[in-house]
Motif scaffolding. Structure first.
Motif, mmCIF file in Angstrom:
data_model
loop_
_atom_site.group_PDB
_atom_site.id
_atom_site.type_symbol
_atom_site.label_atom_id
_atom_site.label_comp_id
_atom_site.label_asym_id
_atom_site.label_seq_id
_atom_site.Cartn_x
_atom_site.Cartn_y
_atom_site.Cartn_z
ATOM 1 N N UNK A 3 -21.089 -13.073 10.740
ATOM 2 C CA UNK A 3 -21.997 -12.859 11.870
ATOM 3 C C UNK A 3 -22.998 -13.999 11.903
ATOM 4 N N UNK A 4 -23.112 -14.676 13.051
ATOM 5 C CA UNK A 4 -24.027 -15.813 13.157
ATOM 6 C C UNK A 4 -24.732 -15.797 14.505
ATOM 7 N N UNK A 5 -25.812 -16.570 14.582
ATOM 8 C CA UNK A 5 -26.459 -16.907 15.850
ATOM 9 C C UNK A 5 -26.620 -18.420 15.880
ATOM 10 N N UNK A 17 -25.811 -22.917 13.014
ATOM 11 C CA UNK A 17 -25.557 -21.486 12.869
ATOM 12 C C UNK A 17 -26.346 -20.924 11.689
ATOM 13 N N UNK A 18 -26.897 -19.712 11.913
ATOM 14 C CA UNK A 18 -27.674 -19.021 10.897
ATOM 15 C C UNK A 18 -27.231 -17.571 10.807
ATOM 16 N N UNK A 19 -27.487 -16.985 9.647
ATOM 17 C CA UNK A 19 -27.172 -15.582 9.407
ATOM 18 C C UNK A 19 -28.350 -14.721 9.884
ATOM 19 N N UNK A 54 -14.085 -21.442 8.455
ATOM 20 C CA UNK A 54 -13.972 -22.898 8.600
ATOM 21 C C UNK A 54 -14.879 -23.448 9.697
ATOM 22 N N UNK A 55 -15.464 -22.566 10.513
ATOM 23 C CA UNK A 55 -16.320 -23.020 11.615
ATOM 24 C C UNK A 55 -17.791 -23.093 11.248
ATOM 25 N N UNK A 59 -23.349 -22.326 2.027
ATOM 26 C CA UNK A 59 -23.787 -20.978 2.397
ATOM 27 C C UNK A 59 -24.674 -20.997 3.642
ATOM 28 N N UNK A 60 -24.577 -19.943 4.434
ATOM 29 C CA UNK A 60 -25.372 -19.853 5.653
ATOM 30 C C UNK A 60 -26.842 -19.622 5.322
#
Length: 275
Positions: A3-5, A17-19, A54-55, A59-60
């Protein structure tokens, strides 16, 4: 799946992208996030979604919290401080007689670092400049040399088309652009006609390039002899986007236009080359 934003820190900047964790984050929210540069303030441009491993870069980093009015005030104060830092740095560059052009100054959200962006033709020995700036601002100093395309992106401007520069309004990344793209699109190879304000080939040459490449695979080359509803003729002109061919008939002494579909009805496209 993660899950990302997607968060941007600058207008038309790259999306990171961040968690979001358990925080209810929506598109157009402003957030405080943890980055490699420290704590930063950014805008959510891509709402919560799931992406493959892979996208993303693991670590996020996490979204720490939603930004509030106090955070916005800090950002505005940082922008004002950056303007003052720009003037000071310009003065110091002149004092040290450095062959460099200061483009922009940026404070990180937590003021842990101030970044000076500059352009130069070659390497610049700015060690003494850094010492002076560190003594004045009493924080970490970073001088980052950028290219002319990045300079145009930061400063903005109006392109030859009369619109604001693509790089400063919506392009997150620079795609490679080659002179072959201009050739494939039958554009003038005059550098002043196909170059942007940065002096490099215009980014918009990339926009329709895939369409031109597809069309060129479907269409015959100039000079080829092909079968048409009026017999065999020579291709003397191509409207690539419209898929229209101009065919010259030596026996008729005239040039006629046909669409690619009309030519394909004959079942044969290329007969022979005149080369």
């Amino acid at each position: 799946m993660y899950d990302v934003v997607g968060v941007r820190f600058k207008k038309a900047g790259k999306i990171y992208y961040f968690d979001p964790g358990e925080i209810l984050v929506q598109k157009d929210d402003f957030v405080i996030v943890e980055t490699v540069r420290g704590v930063e303030y950014g805008k959510v441009v891509t709402g919560r979604k799931q992406v493959e491993e892979q996208d993303v870069v693991l670590p996020l980093k996490k979204v720490l919290r939603l930004a509030d009015q106090k955070d916005r005030m800090i950002v505005e104060e940082n922008k004002q401080a950056a303007k003052e830092a720009y003037e000071v740095c310009c003065q110091k560059v002149n004092e040290h007689q450095l062959d460099m052009k200061l483009v922009d100054v940026e404070y990180t959200y937590d003021r842990n670092k101030v970044i000076f962006y500059f352009t130069a033709d070659g390497r610049v020995d700015f060690r003494e400049l850094v010492k002076d700036l560190a003594a004045i601002f009493r924080t970490r100093i970073e001088l980052r040399q950028i290219g002319v395309r990045d300079e145009a992106k930061m400063l903005g401007g109006i392109g030859p088309c009369g619109r604001m520069l693509c790089c400063s309004t919506f392009l997150g990344d620079f795609d490679p652009v080659s002179i072959k793209m201009a050739k494939d699109q039958n554009l003038s190879l005059n550098p002043t006609k196909i170059s942007g304000l940065c002096g490099r080939l215009m980014c918009c040459l990339k926009y329709e390039n895939d369409e031109y490449e597809t069309a060129k695979e479907q269409l015959p080359d100039l000079g080829e002899m092909i079968e048409t509803p009026n017999g065999i003729g020579k291709v003397v002109g191509l409207n690539i986007l419209e898929r229209v061919l101009q065919i010259e008939y030596s026996d008729l002494g005239r040039v006629l236009e046909f669409t690619l579909d009309e030519i394909l009805k004959e079942g044969v496209v290329s007969i022979q080359s005149t080369d």
